[in-house]
Write a protein that holds these residues in place. Structure first.
Motif, mmCIF file in Angstrom:
data_model
loop_
_atom_site.group_PDB
_atom_site.id
_atom_site.type_symbol
_atom_site.label_atom_id
_atom_site.label_comp_id
_atom_site.label_asym_id
_atom_site.label_seq_id
_atom_site.Cartn_x
_atom_site.Cartn_y
_atom_site.Cartn_z
ATOM 1 N N TYR A 91 43.059 38.361 28.521
ATOM 2 C CA TYR A 91 43.177 38.603 29.959
ATOM 3 C C TYR A 91 43.283 37.302 30.749
ATOM 4 N N SER A 93 42.255 36.302 34.914
ATOM 5 C CA SER A 93 41.585 36.855 36.077
ATOM 6 C C SER A 93 41.471 35.818 37.183
ATOM 7 N N VAL A 121 38.519 40.686 42.761
ATOM 8 C CA VAL A 121 38.738 40.388 41.350
ATOM 9 C C VAL A 121 40.082 40.994 40.953
ATOM 10 N N ASN A 122 41.003 40.146 40.516
ATOM 11 C CA ASN A 122 42.330 40.580 40.052
ATOM 12 C C ASN A 122 42.468 40.186 38.586
ATOM 13 N N THR A 123 42.476 41.166 37.708
ATOM 14 C CA THR A 123 42.524 40.893 36.275
ATOM 15 C C THR A 123 43.729 41.581 35.649
ATOM 16 N N SER A 135 46.353 46.292 34.665
ATOM 17 C CA SER A 135 45.683 45.450 35.655
ATOM 18 C C SER A 135 44.495 46.194 36.238
ATOM 19 N N ASN A 137 42.120 45.668 39.623
ATOM 20 C CA ASN A 137 41.912 44.930 40.858
ATOM 21 C C ASN A 137 40.877 45.663 41.708
#
Length: 183
Positions: A91, A93, A121-123, A135, A137
Motif C-alpha cells: 500500500y 498512504s 487518510v488516503n490509502t 482505495s 479514504n
C-alpha cells in the motif's frame, strides 16, 4: 481492566482536566487594560519530524505546531500534520490534517494536555493474487488526553485516544508516548 472501567477512568480524567483548565483560566483573569501588543511574545513554535525506513517500508511525517501561552499555567495551540506511509507491494498512504491542543501546567513540572486531531487518510492498496487493488479514504478523529513531565521547553509523557477504534484508527494503539518541544 474491562472497557467500562477504562471508560470511567478516562471520563474522570477528562472531567478533572476540564476543571483544572477552567479554574486556571478563571483564577488568572486580571482586569487590567493593556493596549500594547505582546501577542508574539507569548507564541512558541514546535512540532515533530518523523522518518522510518527499512525493508520495503517508508514512513515520513512532518507535524509543525504553535501554541499561545495565555499565562504561566495555560496554553492553547494548533498544529498541522502531513505524512506518507508505504509498504512495498502492499500500500501507499497519505495522511494530512490538523489539530487543536490545550495545555495546563498545574505545577511547572507537570503538563496535562487535551488534543483534538482530525486527519484525512488516503490509502491505495496494491493488488495481490488474493485480492484486487482498491482505495480506502476516510477521516480519522482522535481526542488525546495526556500527561507528562516538563523541564524547560521539553515535555515527555504519554497520551491516550479516548475515541480509539481498533478497526478504523490511524494508529495500532490508543496509547502512545510523546516528546513535545516548543521554542
Amino acid at each position: 481492566m474491562n472497557y467500562n472501567q477504562i471508560s470511567i477512568v478516562f471520563k474522570s480524567f477528562f472531567v478533572i482536566l476540564a476543571v483544572l483548565f477552567s479554574t486556571a483560566v478563571i483564577s488568572q483573569q486580571k482586569y487590567v487594560i493593556d493596549n500594547s501588543n505582546h501577542f508574539w511574545d507569548k507564541v512558541q513554535f514546535g512540532g515533530g519530524l518523523g522518518l522510518g525506513i527499512g525493508s520495503g517500508y517508508t514512513d515520513i511525517s512532518v507535524m509543525p505546531s504553535a501554541i499561545y501561552n495565555v499565562n504561566e499555567i495555560v496554553a492553547v495551540g494548533v498544529g498541522l500534520q502531513f505524512g506518507y506511509l508505504s509498504s512495498k507491494s502492499y500500500y501507499n498512504s497519505f495522511v494530512y490534517g490538523g489539530s487543536v491542543v490545550g495545555l495546563v501546567n498545574p505545577i511547572p513540572e507537570i503538563q496535562l494536555s487535551a488534543e483534538l486531531e482530525q486527519v484525512r487518510v488516503n490509502t491505495d492498496y496494491n493488488s495481490t493474487p488474493y485480492r484486487p487493488s482498491y482505495s480506502d479514504n476516510y477521516w480519522n478523529t482522535a481526542l488525546y488526553l495526556g500527561a507528562g513531565y516538563r523541564t524547560g521547553s521539553v515535555t515527555i509523557g504519554a497520551r491516550y485516544d479516548v475515541l480509539y477504534d481498533p478497526d478504523r484508527s490511524l494508529y495500532g494503539s490508543g496509547f502512545m508516548p510523546f516528546v513535545r518541544v516548543y521554542f
